[in-house]
Design an enzyme around this catalytic site. Structure first.
Site, short mmCIF file in Angstrom:
data_model
loop_
_atom_site.label_atom_id
_atom_site.label_comp_id
_atom_site.label_asym_id
_atom_site.label_seq_id
_atom_site.Cartn_x
_atom_site.Cartn_y
_atom_site.Cartn_z
N ASP A 157 0.78 -1.25 0.00
CA ASP A 157 0.00 0.00 0.00
C ASP A 157 0.81 1.30 0.00
OD1 ASP A 157 -1.48 -2.14 0.87
OD2 ASP A 157 -2.11 -1.22 2.74
N GLU A 327 -10.30 -2.44 4.38
CA GLU A 327 -8.97 -1.91 4.69
C GLU A 327 -8.82 -0.52 4.06
OE1 GLU A 327 -6.25 -5.87 4.84
OE2 GLU A 327 -6.57 -5.11 2.83
C1 FRU Z 1 -3.79 -3.65 2.80
C2 FRU Z 1 -3.15 -4.04 4.11
C3 FRU Z 1 -3.50 -3.02 5.19
C4 FRU Z 1 -2.36 -3.16 6.14
C5 FRU Z 1 -1.21 -3.41 5.22
C6 FRU Z 1 -0.13 -4.29 5.79
O1 FRU Z 1 -3.14 -4.13 1.67
O2 FRU Z 1 -3.54 -5.33 4.47
O3 FRU Z 1 -4.76 -3.21 5.75
O4 FRU Z 1 -2.18 -2.03 6.93
O5 FRU Z 1 -1.74 -4.01 4.06
O6 FRU Z 1 0.98 -4.31 4.98
#
Ligand code: FRU
Length: 613
Positions: A157, A327
């Site tokens: 992300d 998320e």
């Molecule tokens: C989304 C996620 C988020 C988390 C991150 C961990 O892709 O699962 O929810 O903060 O990646 O790397």
């Protein structure tokens, strides 16, 4: 240079009842003691250099490494240390511990039978001290030419993006020690044009509360948090045994962050993550939206000072796509074109449960009263599920805070959790999408949607016109146009399919690999077929056809297709429909062909631009 040295005996172990000394071996400046089948100590001195850690890509067991600096536990990292073959190395930076004793207390997988077995692992001989770590691009075939990628290692992300003093800051979920997800750290890159990115030192590293998961950053213009006017405040999820929200600040424009000693600042008894905050002019306080991941809803909080947060509302239970976890939310206000009115958009990334499997971005349009979000509803009270991108490879998209000119500029992670760890690159894994501006539009039935408009900066990428056409008939017989020899280009074309059933655009290479984009004039849909696009067999979820409504009724379409070495981003009618899909061709795509079924279509205009690199 690497040298194997024998050192004096420093410890002993018991073999068959006899105490045997464990001989320290290792390259120059690296002292290695095998203590047992799964435990090895590596000792080095801190200095202006790196310890290279050899990694085996398809070896599933992570070694757990406790790093002790002058006897104190500094951090724990997880690395797939090479056992039979080194695929690549990652640098462990020793400059943070100058002249100190650094001990890596390594626990490897359980499958070794004896200490001799353990000593046979190839990683030990190849752990060397080096002054430089080579990040020259080795992925010439598929590393994008104009998309952001990490210099090496894994990225997911985008995080904590803010714009300040002409600089776009992009942080991201990074593994500094391998090309698969692990050791989540905020990597950092900066850009002054949203196109060329400069890698910066890692900004926030895991601490005692856990890994540093996704979050957001703001400029605290009014010094509400007490770290000075215009301090940068970041909120992120500390992911240890549980997930909690933490605070950090920066007084050097986001170059380095100090993690708050009073963390965590928000704790819940259920999984919640990815805090996204913004200053609310109307209420004069901060708002925060947090993904209540497993409950498939979002939580809203308010704060006067960015540290003390009060729960003010919830939204989403039972609404929209509910299959996967929720998320990476984002919440912002946009103008409704031609009305002087605004609406709020709640971005809600979900995984899995996307329209073509795995990760995707759904959004809701509605109102936000400073406490909670309410979605617009259909006359029957239902809420339509809306998708921002009808490809498979745009996830965790969020926006920059403080972007200039009231822009709502965003970027996504150009991958999908279904196969992100398996895509056929190794030095780096994953790129971001090109930047996109969020804008509202109204369809023919009066329904509001969000368009993803290619950011204006992308126009500067256009170099030479390598092929063009205007006012041409697209008929049953295929007509073809040239793409640049390196395949990296933007295609801008407008067509009308008023008389035809299906117009097919094919992007192909001399190896017969191709992507088909078909416009279905009856159903007003566009599809994207990458089943024969090149290397597709690394995951059964990769070869796929994605398809999008085109939101028009008149068969008039403008397409802007951005092709890079391993991606295609198709923007239709100024971003009203978008498909972002990865592709891994064995040779650059060099031809665009088009044909029309059951009646002619009209190519009003075509320009193929090579890209200024
Ligand atoms: C989304 C996620 C988020 C988390 C991150 C961990 O892709 O699962 O929810 O903060 O990646 O790397």
């Amino acid at each position: 240079m690497k040298q194997i040295i024998n050192r004096c005996v420093v410890s002993a172990l018991l073999v068959g009842g006899i105490i045997m000394p464990s001989v320290a071996v290792g390259a120059e400046g690296v002292e290695i003691n095998h203590l047992g089948p799964t435990n090895t100590l590596v000792r080095v001195k801190g200095g202006d250099n790196y310890l290279l850690l050899p990694v085996q890509e398809h070896f599933e067991d992570d070694a757990k490494i406790n790093v002790l600096v002058d006897g104190k536990l500094e951090e724990t990292i997880y690395v797939r240390l090479a056992r039979t073959k080194t695929d690549y190395t990652v640098p462990y930076d020793l400059s943070r511990f100058k002249d100190k004793n650094v001990v890596l207390d390594i626990v490897t997988g359980q499958s070794r039978n004896s200490v001799r077995d353990a000593a046979d692992d190839v990683c030990w001989d190849e752990m060397i001290i080096t002054d430089t770590f080579d990040t020259t691009n080795k992925e010439t075939k598929w590393r994008p030419a104009y998309h952001h990628t990490p210099l090496y290692g894994w990225m997911n992300d985008p995080n904590g993006m803010f714009y300040k003093d002409g600089v776009w800051h992009l942080y991201y979920q990074k593994n500094p020690y391998g090309s698969k997800w692990q050791n989540m750290t905020w990597g950092h890159s900066t850009s002054t044009d949203l196109i060329t990115w400069e890698a910066q030192p890692d900004a926030i590293r895991p601490d005692g509360l856990g890994a540093i998961f996704s979050g957001s950053a703001v400029i605290d213009h009014n010094n509400t948090a007490g770290y000075g006017e215009d301090a940068i405040i970041a909120l992120f999820t500390s992911a240890g045994t549980s997930q909690m929200q933490s605070f950090a600040h920066s007084n050097d424009n986001g170059q380095t962050f100090e993690i708050y000693e009073g963390n965590p600042i928000i704790t819940l008894d259920t999984e919640a993550r990815d805090p996204n905050m913004f200053w609310n002019e109307k209420t004069g306080e901060w708002n925060l939206v947090l993904a209540h991941a497993l409950e498939k809803e979002n939580l809203f909080f308010t704060s006067p000072d960015l540290k003390t947060w009060t729960l003010s509302g919830t939204f989403g239970k039972g609404l929209g796509a509910q299959e996967g976890v929720w998320e990476c939310p984002d919440l912002f206000e946009l103008q409704i074109p031609g009305t002087g009115k605004t609406k709020w958009v709640l971005i809600c990334n979900i995984n899995p449960g996307g329209p073509f499997g795995g990760s995707a971005i759904q959004y809701f349009i509605g109102d936000f009263d400073g406490k909670t979000f309410t979605s617009d509803t259909n006359p029957d009270g239902t809420v339509t599920t809306k998708w921002l991108d009808y490809g498979k490879d745009n996830y965790a998209l969020v926006s920059w805070s403080d972007a200039p000119d009231n822009r709502r500029t965003t970027v996504g992670w150009m991958s999908n959790w279904q196969y992100a760890a398996d895509v056929p690159t190794m030095q780096f894994r994953s790129a971001n999408t090109v930047p996109r501006e969020m804008e509202l539009f109204v369809d023919d039935e009066g329904e509001l949607y969000v368009a993803s408009v290619p950011s204006p900066e992308l126009l500067k990428l256009r170099d030479k016109v390598v092929d063009k056409a205007s006012n041409k008939t697209i008929g049953e017989k295929e007509t073809s146009y040239k793409l640049p020899a390196d395949g990296i280009c933007e295609i801008d074309l407008s067509f009308q399919a008023t008389e035809s059933d299906v117009v097919t655009f094919t992007i192909s290479n001399p190896e017969g690999e191709k992507v088909l984009m078909k416009y279905d004039a009856k159903n007003h849909r566009m599809s994207f077929d990458r089943r024969e696009s090149g290397v597709v067999d690394f995951s059964t979820k990769f070869p796929a056809v994605t398809s999008s409504p085109t939101f028009e009724k008149d068969g008039k379409i403008n397409l802007r297709l951005f092709i890079d070495r391993s991606s295609m981003e198709l923007f239709g009618n100024n971003g009203e429909f978008v498909m972002t899909n990865l592709v891994f061709p064995n040779a650059p795509y060099t031809t665009l062909s088009m044909e029309s079924k059951n009646g002619d279509a009209r190519l009003d205009d075509l320009k193929v631009y090579s890209i200024k690199l």
